[in-house]
Design a protein around this motif. Structure first.
Motif, PDB file in Angstrom:
ATOM      1  N   THR A  65       0.826  -1.202   0.000  1.00  0.00           N
ATOM      2  CA  THR A  65       0.000   0.000   0.000  1.00  0.00           C
ATOM      3  C   THR A  65       0.860   1.251   0.000  1.00  0.00           C
ATOM      4  N   LEU A  66       1.852   1.263   0.887  1.00  0.00           N
ATOM      5  CA  LEU A  66       2.731   2.428   0.955  1.00  0.00           C
ATOM      6  C   LEU A  66       3.453   2.684  -0.362  1.00  0.00           C
ATOM      7  N   SER A  67       4.161   1.643  -0.829  1.00  0.00           N
ATOM      8  CA  SER A  67       4.982   1.902  -2.011  1.00  0.00           C
ATOM      9  C   SER A  67       4.120   2.102  -3.248  1.00  0.00           C
ATOM     10  N   LEU A  68       2.983   1.436  -3.303  1.00  0.00           N
ATOM     11  CA  LEU A  68       2.105   1.621  -4.456  1.00  0.00           C
ATOM     12  C   LEU A  68       1.575   3.042  -4.495  1.00  0.00           C
ATOM     13  N   PRO A  86      -6.629   4.400 -14.892  1.00  0.00           N
ATOM     14  CA  PRO A  86      -7.299   3.109 -15.111  1.00  0.00           C
ATOM     15  C   PRO A  86      -6.672   2.302 -16.236  1.00  0.00           C
ATOM     16  N   ASN A  87      -6.075   2.985 -17.216  1.00  0.00           N
ATOM     17  CA  ASN A  87      -5.503   2.225 -18.320  1.00  0.00           C
ATOM     18  C   ASN A  87      -4.123   1.673 -18.008  1.00  0.00           C
ATOM     19  N   CYS A  88      -3.540   2.082 -16.901  1.00  0.00           N
ATOM     20  CA  CYS A  88      -2.228   1.558 -16.538  1.00  0.00           C
ATOM     21  C   CYS A  88      -2.358   0.485 -15.481  1.00  0.00           C
ATOM     22  N   MET A  89      -3.610   0.174 -15.108  1.00  0.00           N
ATOM     23  CA  MET A  89      -3.822  -0.673 -13.946  1.00  0.00           C
ATOM     24  C   MET A  89      -3.225  -2.059 -14.091  1.00  0.00           C
ATOM     25  N   ALA A  90      -3.366  -2.644 -15.274  1.00  0.00           N
ATOM     26  CA  ALA A  90      -2.976  -4.056 -15.400  1.00  0.00           C
ATOM     27  C   ALA A  90      -1.551  -4.335 -14.941  1.00  0.00           C
ATOM     28  N   PRO A  91      -0.540  -3.688 -15.508  1.00  0.00           N
ATOM     29  CA  PRO A  91       0.807  -4.001 -15.025  1.00  0.00           C
ATOM     30  C   PRO A  91       1.006  -3.632 -13.555  1.00  0.00           C
ATOM     31  N   ALA A 134       2.043  -5.246  -8.075  1.00  0.00           N
ATOM     32  CA  ALA A 134       1.664  -5.193  -6.667  1.00  0.00           C
ATOM     33  C   ALA A 134       1.595  -6.588  -6.070  1.00  0.00           C
ATOM     34  N   THR A 135       1.026  -7.518  -6.823  1.00  0.00           N
ATOM     35  CA  THR A 135       0.935  -8.879  -6.305  1.00  0.00           C
ATOM     36  C   THR A 135       2.320  -9.462  -6.084  1.00  0.00           C
ATOM     37  N   LEU A 136       3.204  -9.255  -7.059  1.00  0.00           N
ATOM     38  CA  LEU A 136       4.556  -9.761  -6.896  1.00  0.00           C
ATOM     39  C   LEU A 136       5.288  -8.983  -5.813  1.00  0.00           C
ATOM     40  N   GLY A 137       4.955  -7.709  -5.674  1.00  0.00           N
ATOM     41  CA  GLY A 137       5.558  -6.906  -4.619  1.00  0.00           C
ATOM     42  C   GLY A 137       5.180  -7.419  -3.242  1.00  0.00           C
ATOM     43  N   GLY A 184       0.257 -13.955  -9.045  1.00  0.00           N
ATOM     44  CA  GLY A 184       0.739 -12.822  -9.825  1.00  0.00           C
ATOM     45  C   GLY A 184       1.013 -13.211 -11.269  1.00  0.00           C
ATOM     46  N   ASP A 185       1.610 -14.377 -11.461  1.00  0.00           N
ATOM     47  CA  ASP A 185       1.856 -14.851 -12.827  1.00  0.00           C
ATOM     48  C   ASP A 185       0.550 -15.061 -13.562  1.00  0.00           C
ATOM     49  N   GLY A 186      -0.389 -15.666 -12.868  1.00  0.00           N
ATOM     50  CA  GLY A 186      -1.689 -15.907 -13.476  1.00  0.00           C
ATOM     51  C   GLY A 186      -2.359 -14.597 -13.866  1.00  0.00           C
ATOM     52  N   LEU A 187      -2.262 -13.602 -12.978  1.00  0.00           N
ATOM     53  CA  LEU A 187      -2.838 -12.301 -13.276  1.00  0.00           C
ATOM     54  C   LEU A 187      -2.184 -11.702 -14.512  1.00  0.00           C
ATOM     55  N   ARG A 188      -0.876 -11.809 -14.556  1.00  0.00           N
ATOM     56  CA  ARG A 188      -0.168 -11.228 -15.675  1.00  0.00           C
ATOM     57  C   ARG A 188      -0.608 -11.871 -16.983  1.00  0.00           C
TER      58      ARG A 188
END
Lengths: 333, 304, 335
Positions: free
Chosen positions: B113-116, B216-221, B226-229, B290-294
């Motif tokens: 949350t902080l770094s994001l 919103p358009n940059c959300m995917a990566p 974030a998940t990997l973070g 995270g991999d699955g999300l990617r």
């Protein structure tokens, strides 16, 4: 016996919705020295069918055919090694994007000599000499220097010439050109086409030209195949096709040419090419055809003898009039 | 030419409506068994952390003097009372691991949350305002990236003093550049696109452009990162704990548990193995997800 | 090409300044009196304190302090360790070879295994090998490295007794350090069994340190191969009738290696982080362990100097990687 004989070629890919037929029952004979154009929109399966003939499809593709022979050899039963001896040597292909089709890490000279050396086993010096000859033949100035150039240092037109040089380097009997000019400037297009025709004449190669540009077809082909949604719609000699198309799709394509415009608004073909999830029953073109009847919805038309060639339509056109059609019969009545 | 009656039965086929975005996403995601497995494991861990007080057989700080360094129940000398054995001061390892899951999840949550939030904020500002602001921000990020991540985290903790909160702050700072670079790159990419220009022409202000239009358009990566973070945060916080710079004993944080265990590595393998295994499983689950999300969110991978 | 390098250098300088700034502020940000921290004493009487302030330049404005700090730095003066009273730079250079030896060997292992594995996985996408490799690689970088080290110690040092637990070589061997690299020095010394001992000490820490780079290299190689195999020029190579070994081994690989080599080079930064933990566990006398010990002992000049040196080293390596990338990518080399 024709140089290339294809009967009922089908190429299917697995998708989320099941197997998708990118190419559906394509048949074609090409004789030595003939020039055939395959014309159609994106998604008509024209490239995929030829890639299947060359054996360049990804492993996920399922290729089936009743007959697929080249110079008498059955392509379906050849081992991978045997297939490779034909590919690049007797049967060659050039592609749409010349600059990305060349390896950015190797010089142009290397990429030309490679094919020669692998297929004909000649030495480096001789291969180099041949490469210079070829570059000269395809119209590249200062060919000696160009051998050391990298693809990204040359223009698209030059790279396409290099691709052609590579393709003809082993004197193929058949050259398949997949949209060779689509990615190039209009001025260069004409030059490349002329080059292809000249080479074809000189070497007696058979040439299969894949394109979506009717203008290119008019200038180059002897015989034309029109493809729609993976199937062949019509096959005629070029003159006949332009003067008197048999399939309503061809008629619509020609009507959409700016050169043939009679009104201010260019006529379009309403509707879209069917994709994976929405294949119509019966004739694939019927949702967009002005002459479609119930029969067209129920029964798939076979690719059969028509008035002036082969056509896949229940009511092939002559002078724009569909044959044996209920409407004409009514007005006659 | 009479077009008349004929095409009344023009069956214009209703193309099957393509699936909505959420359904489509789930279709791709669920194909990836690893990703779904990861999700399941994460749910289990979350449940375990919420119900820790109920599930764990013992209190995490309770010391049982009669049961020092007891092996797990399947070895000689072990009992089911302490299923995974006890540590050097007689604490039940199984209970400590369950309670430790709270710390790991909180660590991941807070750090991400902080770094994001800070990272994305900085990235948006950098990508939007360009010029000096961008240069300053990106140079700062370069400095952070120039130092090996653990080294920087250690330095920050050295300044702030050891402890779990400071460890989390340190790790959050170390991860900032990833989000900042990602966001800035996306912003610069999207800025020149027509839909942004249209918005601006329509009068949208900077804040609105930043958050409502472009982000919103940059959300995917960002989501993938974030998940990997999350998993990296758990690993790094555990590393700091192991070095004595993170959570302090007797906190049942998994990394700190390993620090205590180090002396007994050859005598009591269970004290070392199980906390590390817990870290591995948790991090693996997040990485799988995270991999699955990617894969599910990456448009290039979409099949027809 | 030159412009490329110049561009990279231009970014390096402000980054370096930034790092020195952080290191400079380190001592001043740590709670406590900086003089006490610098000298390592408590409760200095005011007179001596004032004298020390002047000696260390703490009475001057901050900017001047920073500038003189920077000046000393560029002359190689990084202060003195509180604990050993020796110059920080000297301490660093003494311990540096140990870390380099460990890191290089770890990277070597990681590349020699990871690269071919990644290539095979990419070429045989979806195969059992591919899935297995991806599974192993995923596990590899999901593990806490210090736990992995402890596990391997339990197995190889405890159960199998094949490897020792700490140090670079058995205590009974003693020879002058010529290169600082134990593998080389032990060979040079000619002493019986010295080399074997050095290898036995090196192998386990190297495996531990190399695990994450191995996982990353395998993954990245695989994805680079997958991407390249989809490119048009690979299709052209096939269309030419070239044998698959040539298509993959030459045309595809050459292009795939370009990003992969960068990845390998960038692992160096990761290796330092890993080295800190690995050296601590295996009592490997390198910079990582030295840094941790310095922090524990509140030897702030060492920490300060160490941070600057390590960061600078990583930056230089990254620059070299960038340059190398420019050299091997013909699109940049011959722009």
């Amino acid at each position: 016996m024709a140089l290339l004989e294809i009967r009922d070629l089908t190429v299917a890919f697995p998708t989320l919705h099941g197997m998708f037929k990118a190419v559906d029952g394509v048949s074609l004979d090409v004789d030595q020295g003939e020039i055939v154009a395959i014309v159609g929109e994106s998604g008509s399966g024209k490239s995929v069918s030829m890639l299947g003939v060359m054996g360049l499809l990804p492993w996920t593709a399922r290729v089936t055919a009743e007959r697929m022979t080249f110079a008498g050899k059955d392509l379906r039963n050849l081992s991978r090694t045997e297939r490779r001896t034909i590919r690049g040597k007797d049967m060659a292909m050039i592609f749409q994007e010349p600059t990305t089709s060349l390896n950015p890490c190797f010089t142009v000279g290397f990429q030309i000599t490679e094919a020669i050396r692998v297929h004909e086993g000649i030495g480096a010096r001789e291969a180099r000499r041949r490469a210079v000859e070829l570059l000269d033949k395809v119209g590249i100035p200062a060919p000696e220097q160009r051998l050391k150039a990298f693809p990204h240092q040359m223009s698209g037109g030059m790279n396409q010439r290099v691709m052609i040089a590579i393709a003809i380097s082993c004197n193929p009997r058949l050259l398949i050109a997949d949209e060779p000019t689509t990615a190039l400037d209009v001025t260069i297009q004409a030059q490349i086409l002329d080059l292809l025709l000249e080479l074809q004449r000189e070497r007696g190669m058979a040439l299969i030209l894949i394109t979506h540009d009717m203008g290119v077809v008019a200038e180059t082909a002897e015989r034309v195949v029109v493809q729609y949604a993976g199937q062949q719609a019509e096959m005629q000699d070029v003159r006949g096709l332009f003067d008197d198309p048999m399939h309503p799709y061809t008629e619509a394509l020609l009507a959409a040419l700016p050169e043939r415009a009679t009104e201010r608004r260019l006529p379009t073909i309403k509707g879209v090419v069917p994709g994976a999830g929405d294949r119509p029953p019966g004739c694939l073109f019927h949702p967009r055809c002005r002459n479609a009847t119930d029969h067209c919805v129920k029964v798939e038309p076979p690719f059969d003898r028509g008035p002036r060639g082969l056509v896949r339509c229940h009511y092939p056109l002559t002078d724009g009039v569909p044959a044996d059609h209920p409407r004409t019969q009514e007005s006659a009545a | 030419m009479a077009r008349a009656e004929l095409r009344a039965d023009a069956v214009t086929l209703e193309a099957k409506a393509p699936p909505g975005p959420l359904a489509e996403f789930w279709a791709y995601f669920s194909e990836n068994r690893g990703a779904v497995g990861g999700l399941v494991v994460i749910c289990i861990i979350v449940l375990a952390s919420i119900l820790a007080d109920v599930i764990a057989p013992h209190a995490p700080f309770a010391q049982y003097r009669d049961h020092l360094l007891q092996p797990p129940f399947w070895q000689a000398g072990g009992t089911l009372e302490f299923p995974l054995g006890t540590d050097a001061v007689g604490r039940d390892i199984f209970s400590r691991i369950i309670h430790g899951s709270r710390f790991s999840l909180i660590i991941g949550l807070i750090v991400v949350t902080l770094s994001l939030s800070i990272g994305v904020g900085l990235g948006l500002v950098a990508g939007f305002f360009r010029g000096w602001t961008e240069t300053m921000i990106m140079r700062l990020m370069d400095v952070i990236l120039a130092m090996p991540s653990l080294l920087l985290a250690i330095v920050i903790v050295a300044i702030l003093g050891p402890g779990l909160e400071n460890a989390m702050i340190a790790v959050a700072i170390v991860y900032l550049p990833h989000y900042t670079r990602l966001t800035r790159g996306s912003v610069i990419n999207e800025r020149s696109k027509d839909y942004v220009v249209a918005s601006r022409v329509a009068g949208a202000g900077t804040l609105r452009l930043m958050f409502a239009t472009i982000l919103p358009n940059c959300m995917a990566p960002l989501i993938v990162q974030a998940t990997l973070g999350f998993s990296n945060a758990i690993l790094d916080a555990a590393a700091l704990g192991f070095l004595g710079l993170g959570a302090q004993p007797p906190t049942p944080e998994w990394g700190t548990m390993l620090a205590d265990a180090r002396e007994f590595v050859l005598r009591a393998w269970w004290v070392v193995t199980f906390p590390g295994l817990a870290i591995l499983i948790t991090v693996l689950a997040f990485n799988l997800m995270g991999d699955g999300l990617r894969d599910a969110l990456d448009p290039k991978m979409k099949r027809s | 090409m030159l412009r490329f390098i110049a561009g990279r250098l231009a970014v390096l300088i402000p980054t370096f300044i930034g790092v020195t700034l952080i290191a400079f502020l380190l001592i001043r940000l740590v709670p406590g009196d900086p003089i006490e921290l610098l000298v390592g004493e408590r409760g200095i009487d005011p007179e001596r304190h004032a004298m020390l302030m002047e000696q260390f330049g703490y009475d001057r404005p901050l900017v001047i302090q920073y500038l003189s700090f920077l000046g000393q730095l560029l002359q190689g003066d990084l202060g003195r360790s509180i604990v050993t009273r020796r110059p920080v730079l000297e301490e660093f250079m003494n311990l540096f070879p140990a870390t380099v030896e460990l890191s290089l060997f770890a990277l070597f292992l990681a590349t020699v295994i990871g690269l071919p594995a990644g290539i095979l996985a990419g070429v045989n996408r979806g195969s059992t090998f591919d899935h297995t490799l991806m599974g192993i690689s995923l596990t590899g970088y999901s593990m806490p490295i210090f736990w992995w080290a402890l596990l391997l110690i339990i197995l190889f040092s405890g159960v199998l007794q094949w490897t020792p637990v700490s140090g670079r070589i058995d205590v009974l061997y003693f020879f002058p350090a010529v290169t600082g690299f134990m593998l080389i020095d032990s060979l040079l010394s000619g002493q019986d069994g010295a080399f074997t001992s050095a290898v036995r000490h090196l192998i386990l820490p190297a495996i531990v340190l190399g695990t994450i780079p191995l996982a990353v290299i395998a993954r990245q190689t695989r994805s680079a191969m997958l991407e390249v195999l989809n490119e048009d020029y690979v299709r052209t190579a096939r269309a030419k009738g070239l044998p698959p070994s040539r298509v993959i081994g030459l045309h595809a690989l050459r292009n795939a290696l370009i990003p992969v080599i960068t990845v390998i080079g960038l692992q160096v930064g990761l290796l330092f982080s890993g080295a800190i933990l690995t050296e601590t566990i295996f009592s490997w006398p390198g910079i990582g362990k030295w840094l941790i010990d310095s922090i524990a002992r509140r030897d702030y000049p060492s920490v300060q100097g160490g941070v600057i040196l390590i960061a600078t080293m990583v930056m230089i390596v990254n620059l070299l990687v960038d340059v190398m990338y420019g050299l091997i990518n013909p699109r940049i080399r011959k722009a």
